[in-house]
Design a protein around this motif. Structure first.
Motif, PDB file in Angstrom:
ATOM      1  N   LYS A 111       0.694  -1.175   0.066  1.00 41.22           N
ATOM      2  CA  LYS A 111      -0.424   0.406   0.190  1.00 41.22           C
ATOM      3  C   LYS A 111       0.730   1.290   0.064  1.00 41.22           C
ATOM      4  O   LYS A 111       2.426   1.251   0.847  1.00 41.22           O
ATOM      5  CB  LYS A 111      -1.179   0.033   1.449  1.00 41.22           C
ATOM      6  N   TRP A 122      -0.265   7.157   2.005  1.00 38.45           N
ATOM      7  CA  TRP A 122      -1.222   7.718   1.576  1.00 38.45           C
ATOM      8  C   TRP A 122      -1.867   7.021   2.206  1.00 38.45           C
ATOM      9  O   TRP A 122      -3.682   7.360   2.572  1.00 38.45           O
ATOM     10  CB  TRP A 122      -1.388   8.595   0.735  1.00 38.45           C
ATOM     11  N   ARG A 123      -2.472   5.834   1.411  1.00 39.12           N
ATOM     12  CA  ARG A 123      -3.254   4.719   1.655  1.00 39.12           C
ATOM     13  C   ARG A 123      -2.909   4.671   3.259  1.00 39.12           C
ATOM     14  O   ARG A 123      -3.599   4.266   4.354  1.00 39.12           O
ATOM     15  CB  ARG A 123      -2.946   3.099   1.006  1.00 39.12           C
ATOM     16  N   LEU A 156      -4.372   6.848   5.539  1.00 37.90           N
ATOM     17  CA  LEU A 156      -5.475   6.271   6.006  1.00 37.90           C
ATOM     18  C   LEU A 156      -6.755   5.431   6.991  1.00 37.90           C
ATOM     19  O   LEU A 156      -7.620   5.368   6.628  1.00 37.90           O
ATOM     20  CB  LEU A 156      -6.856   7.133   3.858  1.00 37.90           C
ATOM     21  N   LEU A 170     -12.300   6.645   8.521  1.00 42.73           N
ATOM     22  CA  LEU A 170     -12.289   7.537   7.803  1.00 42.73           C
ATOM     23  C   LEU A 170     -13.528   8.526   7.676  1.00 42.73           C
ATOM     24  O   LEU A 170     -13.098   9.199   6.731  1.00 42.73           O
ATOM     25  CB  LEU A 170     -13.035   6.253   6.288  1.00 42.73           C
ATOM     26  N   ARG A 175     -15.360   4.531   2.527  1.00 41.36           N
ATOM     27  CA  ARG A 175     -13.938   3.997   2.189  1.00 41.36           C
ATOM     28  C   ARG A 175     -13.550   5.092   0.706  1.00 41.36           C
ATOM     29  O   ARG A 175     -12.815   6.063  -0.368  1.00 41.36           O
ATOM     30  CB  ARG A 175     -13.904   3.078   1.602  1.00 41.36           C
ATOM     31  N   ARG A 176     -15.088   4.830  -0.635  1.00 44.05           N
ATOM     32  CA  ARG A 176     -14.514   6.016  -1.417  1.00 44.05           C
ATOM     33  C   ARG A 176     -14.390   7.369  -1.530  1.00 44.05           C
ATOM     34  O   ARG A 176     -14.300   8.121  -2.060  1.00 44.05           O
ATOM     35  CB  ARG A 176     -15.778   5.146  -3.140  1.00 44.05           C
ATOM     36  N   PHE A 189     -11.156   8.496  -0.406  1.00 41.95           N
ATOM     37  CA  PHE A 189      -9.857   8.533  -0.699  1.00 41.95           C
ATOM     38  C   PHE A 189      -9.683   8.882  -1.771  1.00 41.95           C
ATOM     39  O   PHE A 189      -9.148  10.275  -2.591  1.00 41.95           O
ATOM     40  CB  PHE A 189      -9.602   6.824  -1.766  1.00 41.95           C
ATOM     41  N   SER A 215      -7.067  12.152  -2.599  1.00 47.48           N
ATOM     42  CA  SER A 215      -6.861  12.395  -3.465  1.00 47.48           C
ATOM     43  C   SER A 215      -6.994  14.188  -4.875  1.00 47.48           C
ATOM     44  O   SER A 215      -5.959  14.047  -5.198  1.00 47.48           O
ATOM     45  CB  SER A 215      -7.362  11.077  -4.593  1.00 47.48           C
TER      46      SER A 215
END
Length: 407
Positions: free
Chosen positions: A18, A21-22, A25, A126, A234-235, A238, A242
């Protein structure tokens, strides 16, 4: 031989590579850590670039370690109506990671370090990140709507965390919820009071906007309706991460590019920056002609270009609008001196020195005006006083040499 992969946080297989940045998070480090690291890294970049475009003197280094250059902050994405009026919507994100000085970032990072663990424990990692970013953007938007020329800092997002926890505590309803609600309200009230009473410029609009926005975002996550039901944390998390990374990269790239220009062609750099600032403030004034701060800042940009008549007009308008500071009086005095209106300039110079009698730049300005008026003794006294406060002022050294014949 088969091998079982252990599941990691949020269902991610622990064995899957990963990006940093992942991991930031999804864990395992506390969420406050990557957010604080991002703010500190962005602040450090601003300091380094500011030092790079300075004269490199120890005083300049100390100055820009304490507070990055305004030119650099604009390139990196400072928020407020001046940027937004130019179509720089991305500054709603970058403004959350920029800070004006060491005290500003120190206080904000301490508050973030203290409150984020409670938010993360209550909402999940998150959702806490989503709350932070969206509330901060809403606070930045409130600053724009209120007409603040420039705004920056994580405080709007931090107030969003206060608002989110207040909503969470109120909806929880039990003894723990009441305790959370009371503590959140108490800390928010103390910080609101500080913002309203502080002797320095504070974006109260961003604070109120972030607080209300944080409460609204928290309610939307607790009770999703309509399209909000289909937004997976989650979406969304992220996607926001981003967007933030792209905006920060754009701001960093712009600032680094401008710094290279400043190092290799300083005359063109400062001329271009003055034009950009004039365009920024003119856009603000087109919407709000009575904005005294924008008048003062545009006046300084005009003065940088030696357009002293326009600078004088803006400085006078800023003073009428309530921006009557010693620095502005000194800037007006210098512009008047440069166009030969020395008697008028003297009154403003004396006003600046009276308000701040130990400021070397103000004494130097008044000394030049006394010299132009033929009042040699007073000019010598002011040059000497300026050099006692700051021995590095070359203009005062030159003036004293002209009048006394000494080095």
């Amino acid at each position: 031989m088969s091998r079982t992969t252990r599941a990691g946080p949020e269902g991610q297989p622990a064995g899957r590579p990963k990006a940093l940045w992942r991991r930031a998070l999804l864990g395992p480090m506390p969420l406050s850590h990557p957010l604080i690291a991002a703010c500190i890294a962005y602040y450090a970049l601003g300091c380094v670039l500011s030092i790079a475009i300075s004269d490199g003197s120890p005083q300049a280094v100390l100055t820009y370690l304490w507070s990055p250059s305004q030119f650099v902050l604009i390139d990196m994405g400072i928020g407020g109506s001046a940027s937004f009026a130019q179509g720089e919507v991305w500054t709603l994100v970058t403004a959350l990671f920029l800070h004006a000085n060491l005290l500003h970032i120190g206080v904000n990072m301490l508050c973030l370090y203290m409150i984020m663990p409670m938010v993360e424990a209550s909402f999940g990692r998150l959702r806490a990140f989503i709350l932070y970013i969206l509330a901060g953007m809403l606070g930045a938007a409130a600053s724009v709507l209120w007409g603040e020329t420039y705004s920056l800092g994580a405080s709007g997002a931090i107030f969003g965390l206060f608002g989110g926890m207040l909503a969470y505590g109120a909806l929880r309803g039990d003894a723990i919820g009441r305790r959370i609600m009371i503590d959140s309200a108490k800390w928010a009230a103390l910080n609101f009071a500080f913002g309203l009473l502080a002797p320095v410029a504070v974006s109260n609009a961003a604070h109120f906007g972030g607080f209300i926005g944080g409460a609204a975002v928290a309610l939307a996550m607790i009770y999703p309706v309509g399209i909000l039901r289909r937004l997976e944390p989650r979406r969304l998390g992220f996607a926001l991460a981003s967007i933030a990374l792209v905006c920060l990269a754009a701001g960093s790239g712009t600032a680094v590019s401008s710094t290279f220009q400043a190092v290799f062609d300083p005359a063109a750099y400062f001329a271009q920056r003055s034009d950009e600032l004039i365009a920024h403030y003119s856009a603000v004034l087109a919407q709000n002609p009575g904005n005294g701060e924008a008048r003062a800042m545009r006046g300084m940009a005009f003065a940088q270009k030696d357009d002293d008549e326009d600078a004088i007009a803006d400085f006078n308008a800023a003073i009428i609008a309530g921006m009557d500071t010693p620095g502005l009086q000194n800037n007006l005095a210098w512009s008047l001196f440069k166009v030969g209106r020395n008697r008028e300039a003297l009154g403003h110079a004396e006003s600046a020195v009276k308000s701040a009698p130990d400021t070397a730049a103000f004494l130097d300005t008044r000394a030049h005006i006394y010299e132009a008026l033929g009042e040699r003794a007073k000019a010598v006294a002011d040059y000497e006083a300026a050099l006692r406060q700051d021995p590095s002022i070359q203009e005062s050294k030159d003036g004293l040499a002209r009048l006394t014949g000494s080095d």
